[in-house]
Design a protein around this motif. Sequence first.
Motif, PDB file in Angstrom:
ATOM      1  N   TYR A   9     -14.336 -15.534  -5.234  1.00  0.00           N
ATOM      2  CA  TYR A   9     -15.419 -15.220  -4.209  1.00  0.00           C
ATOM      3  C   TYR A   9     -15.702 -16.443  -3.404  1.00  0.00           C
ATOM      4  CZ  TYR A   9     -19.000 -12.816  -1.714  1.00  0.00           C
ATOM      5  OH  TYR A   9     -19.809 -12.183  -0.660  1.00  0.00           O
ATOM      6  N   SER A  10     -15.593 -16.308  -1.963  1.00  0.00           N
ATOM      7  CA  SER A  10     -16.338 -17.351  -1.220  1.00  0.00           C
ATOM      8  C   SER A  10     -16.723 -16.826   0.135  1.00  0.00           C
ATOM      9  CB  SER A  10     -15.528 -18.415  -1.083  1.00  0.00           C
ATOM     10  OG  SER A  10     -15.907 -19.583  -0.761  1.00  0.00           O
ATOM     11  N   GLY A  11     -17.219 -17.602   0.907  1.00  0.00           N
ATOM     12  CA  GLY A  11     -17.514 -17.550   2.281  1.00  0.00           C
ATOM     13  C   GLY A  11     -18.061 -18.495   3.070  1.00  0.00           C
ATOM     14  N   MET A  12     -18.370 -18.097   4.260  1.00  0.00           N
ATOM     15  CA  MET A  12     -18.959 -19.103   5.163  1.00  0.00           C
ATOM     16  C   MET A  12     -19.950 -18.717   5.865  1.00  0.00           C
ATOM     17  SD  MET A  12     -15.568 -21.522   6.573  1.00  0.00           S
ATOM     18  CE  MET A  12     -14.193 -22.075   5.457  1.00  0.00           C
ATOM     19  N   GLN A  13     -20.991 -19.513   6.444  1.00  0.00           N
ATOM     20  CA  GLN A  13     -21.978 -18.717   7.232  1.00  0.00           C
ATOM     21  C   GLN A  13     -21.448 -18.394   8.472  1.00  0.00           C
ATOM     22  OE1 GLN A  13     -25.953 -20.056   7.487  1.00  0.00           O
ATOM     23  NE2 GLN A  13     -25.869 -21.325   5.804  1.00  0.00           N
ATOM     24  N   MET A  65     -20.811 -14.660   6.211  1.00  0.00           N
ATOM     25  CA  MET A  65     -22.207 -14.777   5.617  1.00  0.00           C
ATOM     26  C   MET A  65     -23.271 -14.871   6.569  1.00  0.00           C
ATOM     27  SD  MET A  65     -21.370 -14.473   2.514  1.00  0.00           S
ATOM     28  CE  MET A  65     -20.296 -14.679   1.233  1.00  0.00           C
ATOM     29  N   HIS A 106     -27.149 -15.125   5.382  1.00  0.00           N
ATOM     30  CA  HIS A 106     -27.537 -16.345   5.135  1.00  0.00           C
ATOM     31  C   HIS A 106     -27.903 -16.883   6.588  1.00  0.00           C
ATOM     32  CE1 HIS A 106     -26.020 -16.123   1.178  1.00  0.00           C
ATOM     33  NE2 HIS A 106     -27.371 -16.879   0.856  1.00  0.00           N
ATOM     34  N   TYR A 118     -32.573 -18.548  -0.285  1.00  0.00           N
ATOM     35  CA  TYR A 118     -31.389 -18.566   0.115  1.00  0.00           C
ATOM     36  C   TYR A 118     -30.364 -18.567  -1.024  1.00  0.00           C
ATOM     37  CZ  TYR A 118     -27.302 -20.734   2.697  1.00  0.00           C
ATOM     38  OH  TYR A 118     -25.997 -21.286   3.187  1.00  0.00           O
ATOM     39  N   MET A 156     -27.486 -15.944  -2.469  1.00  0.00           N
ATOM     40  CA  MET A 156     -25.927 -16.136  -2.667  1.00  0.00           C
ATOM     41  C   MET A 156     -25.630 -15.957  -4.128  1.00  0.00           C
ATOM     42  SD  MET A 156     -24.618 -20.078  -1.882  1.00  0.00           S
ATOM     43  CE  MET A 156     -22.987 -20.770  -2.963  1.00  0.00           C
ATOM     44  N   ASP A 196     -24.304 -12.422  -3.846  1.00  0.00           N
ATOM     45  CA  ASP A 196     -23.196 -12.066  -3.178  1.00  0.00           C
ATOM     46  C   ASP A 196     -22.064 -12.356  -4.566  1.00  0.00           C
ATOM     47  OD1 ASP A 196     -24.499 -12.619  -0.884  1.00  0.00           O
ATOM     48  OD2 ASP A 196     -23.945 -14.530  -0.656  1.00  0.00           O
ATOM     49  N   ILE A 197     -22.469 -13.500  -5.260  1.00  0.00           N
ATOM     50  CA  ILE A 197     -21.236 -13.783  -6.195  1.00  0.00           C
ATOM     51  C   ILE A 197     -21.255 -12.719  -7.268  1.00  0.00           C
ATOM     52  CG2 ILE A 197     -20.603 -15.624  -8.039  1.00  0.00           C
ATOM     53  CD1 ILE A 197     -21.588 -17.678  -5.825  1.00  0.00           C
ATOM     54  N   VAL A 254     -15.257 -19.470  -7.842  1.00  0.00           N
ATOM     55  CA  VAL A 254     -15.869 -19.632  -6.416  1.00  0.00           C
ATOM     56  C   VAL A 254     -15.464 -20.962  -6.096  1.00  0.00           C
ATOM     57  CG1 VAL A 254     -18.279 -19.281  -5.241  1.00  0.00           C
ATOM     58  CG2 VAL A 254     -17.946 -17.915  -7.289  1.00  0.00           C
ATOM     59  N   VAL A 310     -16.316 -24.052  -4.036  1.00  0.00           N
ATOM     60  CA  VAL A 310     -17.296 -24.153  -2.992  1.00  0.00           C
ATOM     61  C   VAL A 310     -17.299 -25.910  -2.874  1.00  0.00           C
ATOM     62  CG1 VAL A 310     -19.210 -22.634  -3.482  1.00  0.00           C
ATOM     63  CG2 VAL A 310     -18.905 -24.193  -5.128  1.00  0.00           C
ATOM     64  N   GLN A 347     -22.560 -27.020  -2.363  1.00  0.00           N
ATOM     65  CA  GLN A 347     -22.903 -25.763  -2.781  1.00  0.00           C
ATOM     66  C   GLN A 347     -22.913 -25.640  -4.045  1.00  0.00           C
ATOM     67  OE1 GLN A 347     -24.121 -23.174  -0.805  1.00  0.00           O
ATOM     68  NE2 GLN A 347     -23.687 -24.871   0.533  1.00  0.00           N
TER      69      GLN A 347
HETATM   70  N1  TRP Z   1     -23.986 -21.131   1.220  1.00  0.00           N
HETATM   71  C1  TRP Z   1     -22.480 -21.322   1.431  1.00  0.00           C
HETATM   72  C2  TRP Z   1     -22.482 -22.507   2.346  1.00  0.00           C
HETATM   73  O1  TRP Z   1     -23.353 -22.464   3.502  1.00  0.00           O
HETATM   74  C3  TRP Z   1     -22.320 -20.017   2.126  1.00  0.00           C
HETATM   75  C4  TRP Z   1     -22.161 -18.836   1.084  1.00  0.00           C
HETATM   76  C5  TRP Z   1     -23.179 -17.969   1.047  1.00  0.00           C
HETATM   77  C6  TRP Z   1     -21.405 -18.686  -0.115  1.00  0.00           C
HETATM   78  N2  TRP Z   1     -22.813 -17.090  -0.016  1.00  0.00           N
HETATM   79  C7  TRP Z   1     -21.795 -17.499  -0.648  1.00  0.00           C
HETATM   80  C8  TRP Z   1     -20.206 -19.566  -0.408  1.00  0.00           C
HETATM   81  C9  TRP Z   1     -21.201 -17.136  -2.013  1.00  0.00           C
HETATM   82  C10 TRP Z   1     -19.508 -18.905  -1.666  1.00  0.00           C
HETATM   83  C11 TRP Z   1     -19.881 -17.896  -2.630  1.00  0.00           C
HETATM   84  O2  TRP Z   1     -21.352 -22.966   2.582  1.00  0.00           O
END
Ligand code: TRP
Length: 334
Positions: A9-13, A44, A47, A130, A134, A137-138, A146, A148, A152
Motif C-alpha cells: 500500500y502507498s500513495g501520494m498527496q 491522498m 490528507h 494526520y 494514514m 489508510d494502511i 508500505v 515510504v 514518512q
Molecule cells: N503522508 C504521505 C506523504 O505525504 C502520503 C500518504 C498518506 C501515505 N497515506 C499514506 C503514504 C499511506 C503511504 C501509505 O508522503
Amino acid sequence: MLDGKKILYSGMQATGTLTLGNYLGALKNWVNMPDEYECLYGVMDLHSLTLRQVPAEFRKNARSLYALYVAAGLDPEKNCIYYQSHVSAHAELSWLLSCFTYMGELQRMTQFKDKAAKHADNINAGLFTYPVLMAADILLYQSDVVPVGVDQKQHLEITRDIAQRFNAIYGDVFTIPEAYIGKAGAKIMSLQEPERKMSKSDENANATIYLLDDKDTIIRKFKRAVTDSGSEICYREDKPGISNLIDIYSSVTGCGREDVEREFDGKGYGEFKLAVGEAVAAELEPLQKRYKELMADKEYIDRVIKMNDEKAAYYAGKTLRKVQKKLGLTERIR
Ligand code: TRP
C-alpha cells in the motif's frame, strides 16, 4: 494476503505537480511491484486538506495525479489506484483509531512540528491527527508492506503501534505493516540547494524538475544546477551538487555510480549537466505523451476510477465492519 500475494500500500498527496524526486524515488519503483504484490495506490486527497486548497485547482491536481500514476506505468487493471475520499471507510476508521492514539504520541511527530512551524496561522486538528488517517489508510487493506520515504517512517511506526495496541485488546484484527525498503529508490535533492530534498513547494522554480516540464525547461534547469568547486565528476560527500546529478543520471540510465564517473572521466561539469538534462528529458517524454492522451480520454479514466473505487471500498468495508464489531458497536439491521 490476497490471492496468495502480500499486500502493498502507498500513495501520494494530491497537491501540486509531482517532481522528478517523487518519480525516481517512488513512482518509477512502483511499476514492477504487481509481479510480487497485490498493490493499492491512493490519491491522498483527504490528507491534502490539512492545508487550505483552492477547490477547482485541487480537483484538477487530484485528477492529474491519478493520470500521472497511470502514465508512469501503473496499470490500473493490475493496481488498485483510487481516490482516498471516495472510500468513506478511511474517515470512519480514522475516528475509531483516534480513540486508540495518545496525544503524546502525536505531539512527538516531527512532521507535525515542522508543518506547525511552517503554517503557524493554520495549525488545525487535521494536521495533528494526520498520522491517524494514514494509519487508517494502511490498516484498512491489511497491508503487509508500505514503501515510504524516510520522512514518512515515523508515521509508519505509529501505525504499527496503533495496530499492535488494538490487536492486543481485540485479537488479530490488523496485519502489522512493514516499511518497504526497496532497491535504492534514489533520494533526489534540490538542484539549487543540494543539501535539501527536491520539493514540490520550493519557491525557487530552478530547484525542482516537475514531471510535466518540457525539454527546454528541463535542460535549462540542469544547466543552472548548483555544482561544487573543482571540476571532476565524482561522487563524494563534500560534493553534494555533483553527487546528486550522478544519482539522477544513474537512476535514469540504470548505470551504477562508478559507471557514470567513468563515462564522464575528464569531461567538464557543463557537458555532464547537459547529458543529465537530456537523459531526464528523454525519460520523461513517453510519460508526458501518455499523460496527455490520458487526460484527453475522460471516459477511460472515469471507468478505471469507478472500478478501482469500488474494489477499494469492498476491501476497506470488510476491515471496517470487523473493527466495528470487535469494538461492540451495534450491527446494522438488514
Ligand atoms: N503522508 C504521505 C506523504 O505525504 C502520503 C500518504 C498518506 C501515505 N497515506 C499514506 C503514504 C499511506 C503511504 C501509505 O508522503
